[in-house]
Design a protein around this motif. Structure first.
Motif, PDB file in Angstrom:
ATOM      1  N   GLY A 167      13.437 -30.792 -45.328  1.00  0.00           N
ATOM      2  CA  GLY A 167      14.482 -31.188 -44.400  1.00  0.00           C
ATOM      3  C   GLY A 167      15.717 -30.307 -44.365  1.00  0.00           C
ATOM      4  O   GLY A 167      16.660 -30.599 -43.653  1.00  0.00           O
ATOM      5  N   ILE A 168      15.737 -29.225 -45.137  1.00  0.00           N
ATOM      6  CA  ILE A 168      16.891 -28.326 -45.147  1.00  0.00           C
ATOM      7  C   ILE A 168      16.401 -26.910 -44.855  1.00  0.00           C
ATOM      8  O   ILE A 168      15.410 -26.466 -45.417  1.00  0.00           O
ATOM      9  CB  ILE A 168      17.631 -28.361 -46.496  1.00  0.00           C
ATOM     10  N   CYS A 169      17.109 -26.228 -43.976  1.00  0.00           N
ATOM     11  CA  CYS A 169      16.705 -24.871 -43.625  1.00  0.00           C
ATOM     12  C   CYS A 169      17.930 -23.975 -43.529  1.00  0.00           C
ATOM     13  O   CYS A 169      19.060 -24.444 -43.542  1.00  0.00           O
ATOM     14  CB  CYS A 169      15.921 -24.852 -42.315  1.00  0.00           C
ATOM     15  N   THR A 170      17.697 -22.685 -43.448  1.00  0.00           N
ATOM     16  CA  THR A 170      18.743 -21.710 -43.197  1.00  0.00           C
ATOM     17  C   THR A 170      18.462 -21.073 -41.846  1.00  0.00           C
ATOM     18  O   THR A 170      17.333 -21.082 -41.373  1.00  0.00           O
ATOM     19  CB  THR A 170      18.781 -20.623 -44.283  1.00  0.00           C
ATOM     20  N   GLY A 171      19.485 -20.522 -41.233  1.00  0.00           N
ATOM     21  CA  GLY A 171      19.291 -19.928 -39.914  1.00  0.00           C
ATOM     22  C   GLY A 171      19.931 -18.566 -39.794  1.00  0.00           C
ATOM     23  O   GLY A 171      20.919 -18.261 -40.461  1.00  0.00           O
ATOM     24  N   TRP A 177      15.770 -32.043 -39.422  1.00  0.00           N
ATOM     25  CA  TRP A 177      16.134 -30.965 -40.339  1.00  0.00           C
ATOM     26  C   TRP A 177      17.653 -30.843 -40.359  1.00  0.00           C
ATOM     27  O   TRP A 177      18.331 -31.184 -39.398  1.00  0.00           O
ATOM     28  CB  TRP A 177      15.575 -29.633 -39.880  1.00  0.00           C
ATOM     29  N   ASN A 178      18.187 -30.332 -41.424  1.00  0.00           N
ATOM     30  CA  ASN A 178      19.605 -30.013 -41.526  1.00  0.00           C
ATOM     31  C   ASN A 178      19.732 -28.546 -41.886  1.00  0.00           C
ATOM     32  O   ASN A 178      18.938 -28.024 -42.655  1.00  0.00           O
ATOM     33  CB  ASN A 178      20.283 -30.855 -42.612  1.00  0.00           C
ATOM     34  N   ILE A 179      20.756 -27.906 -41.341  1.00  0.00           N
ATOM     35  CA  ILE A 179      20.993 -26.498 -41.654  1.00  0.00           C
ATOM     36  C   ILE A 179      22.020 -26.420 -42.762  1.00  0.00           C
ATOM     37  O   ILE A 179      23.068 -27.048 -42.697  1.00  0.00           O
ATOM     38  CB  ILE A 179      21.477 -25.718 -40.422  1.00  0.00           C
ATOM     39  N   SER A 180      21.703 -25.633 -43.760  1.00  0.00           N
ATOM     40  CA  SER A 180      22.629 -25.375 -44.855  1.00  0.00           C
ATOM     41  C   SER A 180      23.279 -24.024 -44.622  1.00  0.00           C
ATOM     42  O   SER A 180      22.578 -23.047 -44.373  1.00  0.00           O
ATOM     43  CB  SER A 180      21.875 -25.379 -46.191  1.00  0.00           C
ATOM     44  N   ARG A 181      24.596 -23.963 -44.707  1.00  0.00           N
ATOM     45  CA  ARG A 181      25.290 -22.678 -44.562  1.00  0.00           C
ATOM     46  C   ARG A 181      25.117 -21.849 -45.812  1.00  0.00           C
ATOM     47  O   ARG A 181      25.153 -20.637 -45.770  1.00  0.00           O
ATOM     48  CB  ARG A 181      26.770 -22.891 -44.272  1.00  0.00           C
ATOM     49  N   PHE A 205      27.113  -6.518 -25.383  1.00  0.00           N
ATOM     50  CA  PHE A 205      26.994  -7.294 -24.154  1.00  0.00           C
ATOM     51  C   PHE A 205      25.599  -7.918 -24.200  1.00  0.00           C
ATOM     52  O   PHE A 205      24.610  -7.243 -23.947  1.00  0.00           O
ATOM     53  CB  PHE A 205      27.168  -6.377 -22.942  1.00  0.00           C
ATOM     54  N   PRO A 206      25.478  -9.211 -24.593  1.00  0.00           N
ATOM     55  CA  PRO A 206      24.173  -9.776 -24.938  1.00  0.00           C
ATOM     56  C   PRO A 206      23.272 -10.050 -23.743  1.00  0.00           C
ATOM     57  O   PRO A 206      23.724 -10.439 -22.675  1.00  0.00           O
ATOM     58  CB  PRO A 206      24.538 -11.082 -25.638  1.00  0.00           C
ATOM     59  N   SER A 207      21.973  -9.829 -23.959  1.00  0.00           N
ATOM     60  CA  SER A 207      20.964 -10.165 -22.952  1.00  0.00           C
ATOM     61  C   SER A 207      20.055 -11.283 -23.450  1.00  0.00           C
ATOM     62  O   SER A 207      19.617 -12.116 -22.676  1.00  0.00           O
ATOM     63  CB  SER A 207      20.123  -8.939 -22.591  1.00  0.00           C
ATOM     64  N   HIS A 208      19.763 -11.288 -24.753  1.00  0.00           N
ATOM     65  CA  HIS A 208      18.980 -12.388 -25.315  1.00  0.00           C
ATOM     66  C   HIS A 208      19.245 -12.506 -26.811  1.00  0.00           C
ATOM     67  O   HIS A 208      19.828 -11.617 -27.418  1.00  0.00           O
ATOM     68  CB  HIS A 208      17.488 -12.266 -24.991  1.00  0.00           C
ATOM     69  N   ILE A 209      18.825 -13.637 -27.346  1.00  0.00           N
ATOM     70  CA  ILE A 209      19.075 -13.941 -28.752  1.00  0.00           C
ATOM     71  C   ILE A 209      17.802 -14.530 -29.352  1.00  0.00           C
ATOM     72  O   ILE A 209      17.131 -15.336 -28.713  1.00  0.00           O
ATOM     73  CB  ILE A 209      20.278 -14.907 -28.892  1.00  0.00           C
ATOM     74  N   ARG A 210      17.453 -14.066 -30.555  1.00  0.00           N
ATOM     75  CA  ARG A 210      16.290 -14.610 -31.265  1.00  0.00           C
ATOM     76  C   ARG A 210      16.812 -15.338 -32.500  1.00  0.00           C
ATOM     77  O   ARG A 210      17.464 -14.746 -33.350  1.00  0.00           O
ATOM     78  CB  ARG A 210      15.325 -13.509 -31.678  1.00  0.00           C
ATOM     79  N   ILE A 211      16.512 -16.613 -32.591  1.00  0.00           N
ATOM     80  CA  ILE A 211      16.966 -17.450 -33.698  1.00  0.00           C
ATOM     81  C   ILE A 211      15.778 -17.753 -34.592  1.00  0.00           C
ATOM     82  O   ILE A 211      14.727 -18.165 -34.106  1.00  0.00           O
ATOM     83  CB  ILE A 211      17.585 -18.761 -33.173  1.00  0.00           C
ATOM     84  N   GLU A 212      15.955 -17.520 -35.886  1.00  0.00           N
ATOM     85  CA  GLU A 212      14.905 -17.814 -36.860  1.00  0.00           C
ATOM     86  C   GLU A 212      15.436 -18.826 -37.861  1.00  0.00           C
ATOM     87  O   GLU A 212      16.494 -18.620 -38.450  1.00  0.00           O
ATOM     88  CB  GLU A 212      14.467 -16.555 -37.590  1.00  0.00           C
ATOM     89  N   LEU A 213      14.702 -19.905 -38.023  1.00  0.00           N
ATOM     90  CA  LEU A 213      15.029 -20.921 -39.013  1.00  0.00           C
ATOM     91  C   LEU A 213      13.962 -20.882 -40.083  1.00  0.00           C
ATOM     92  O   LEU A 213      12.776 -20.839 -39.780  1.00  0.00           O
ATOM     93  CB  LEU A 213      15.067 -22.308 -38.370  1.00  0.00           C
ATOM     94  N   SER A 214      14.383 -20.873 -41.346  1.00  0.00           N
ATOM     95  CA  SER A 214      13.450 -20.860 -42.468  1.00  0.00           C
ATOM     96  C   SER A 214      13.669 -22.113 -43.297  1.00  0.00           C
ATOM     97  O   SER A 214      14.806 -22.473 -43.589  1.00  0.00           O
ATOM     98  CB  SER A 214      13.677 -19.632 -43.349  1.00  0.00           C
ATOM     99  N   ARG A 215      12.592 -22.748 -43.685  1.00  0.00           N
ATOM    100  CA  ARG A 215      12.712 -23.950 -44.495  1.00  0.00           C
ATOM    101  C   ARG A 215      13.056 -23.568 -45.923  1.00  0.00           C
ATOM    102  O   ARG A 215      12.414 -22.715 -46.524  1.00  0.00           O
ATOM    103  CB  ARG A 215      11.415 -24.752 -44.470  1.00  0.00           C
ATOM    104  N   TYR A 216      14.078 -24.203 -46.450  1.00  0.00           N
ATOM    105  CA  TYR A 216      14.483 -23.962 -47.830  1.00  0.00           C
ATOM    106  C   TYR A 216      13.876 -25.022 -48.744  1.00  0.00           C
ATOM    107  O   TYR A 216      13.300 -24.716 -49.769  1.00  0.00           O
ATOM    108  CB  TYR A 216      16.007 -23.967 -47.920  1.00  0.00           C
ATOM    109  N   THR A 217      14.028 -26.252 -48.362  1.00  0.00           N
ATOM    110  CA  THR A 217      13.456 -27.381 -49.071  1.00  0.00           C
ATOM    111  C   THR A 217      13.207 -28.470 -48.032  1.00  0.00           C
ATOM    112  O   THR A 217      13.533 -28.288 -46.869  1.00  0.00           O
ATOM    113  CB  THR A 217      14.376 -27.860 -50.214  1.00  0.00           C
TER     114      THR A 217
END
Length: 108
Positions: free
Chosen positions: A49-53, A100-104, A35-47
Motif C-alpha cells: 500500500g505504499i509506493c514512491t513516485g 495506495w499511498n505515496i511516500s515522499r 517547454f513540456p510536451s508529455h510526462i511519464r510517471i512511474e510508481l514503484s511499490r515499496y511495501t
C-alpha cells in the motif's frame, strides 16, 4: 489529453500528453527551462500500500536567453526528497492507484 497506462502488481507507469498551456519547468540544475510536451510517471511499490513516485518530463529546451529551441530535452523529478514543481507532484499523486499511498521519503 491522451493517457496510456501500464500496471502490474509492483509498479504502474502512466504517460500524459500535455497541452501547450502546461507550465514550463525550470531544469533542475539550471540551464534554462523545459517547454513540456508529455510526462511519464512511474510508481514503484515499496511495501504493501505504499509506493514512491518519479516523473520524467519531455519537451523542448528554452535556453537561458529565453529562446525556445527545437532541441529536445527531458528532466526527472522524484518525490523521495528532491524538489518537484507542484503541478508535477499533483500528477504523480493523481496517478497513484486507489488504496495506495505515496511516500515522499523511504526509510532504509
Amino acid at each position: 489529453m491522451t493517457v496510456r497506462t501500464v500496471q502490474a502488481s509492483e509498479f504502474r507507469t502512466v504517460v500524459y500528453e500535455l497541452p501547450d498551456s502546461a507550465p514550463e519547468v525550470p531544469l533542475p540544475y539550471g540551464g534554462g527551462h523545459l517547454f513540456p510536451s508529455h510526462i511519464r510517471i512511474e510508481l514503484s511499490r515499496y511495501t504493501t500500500g505504499i509506493c514512491t513516485g518519479k516523473a520524467r518530463v519531455f519537451g523542448k529546451w528554452r535556453n537561458p536567453g529565453g529562446d525556445l529551441t527545437s532541441d529536445l530535452e527531458d528532466a526527472e523529478f522524484r518525490l523521495d526528497g528532491h524538489w518537484a514543481p507542484d503541478w508535477i507532484a499533483d500528477l504523480i499523486h493523481a496517478a497513484c492507484p486507489i488504496g495506495w499511498n505515496i511516500s515522499r521519503t523511504i526509510e532504509k
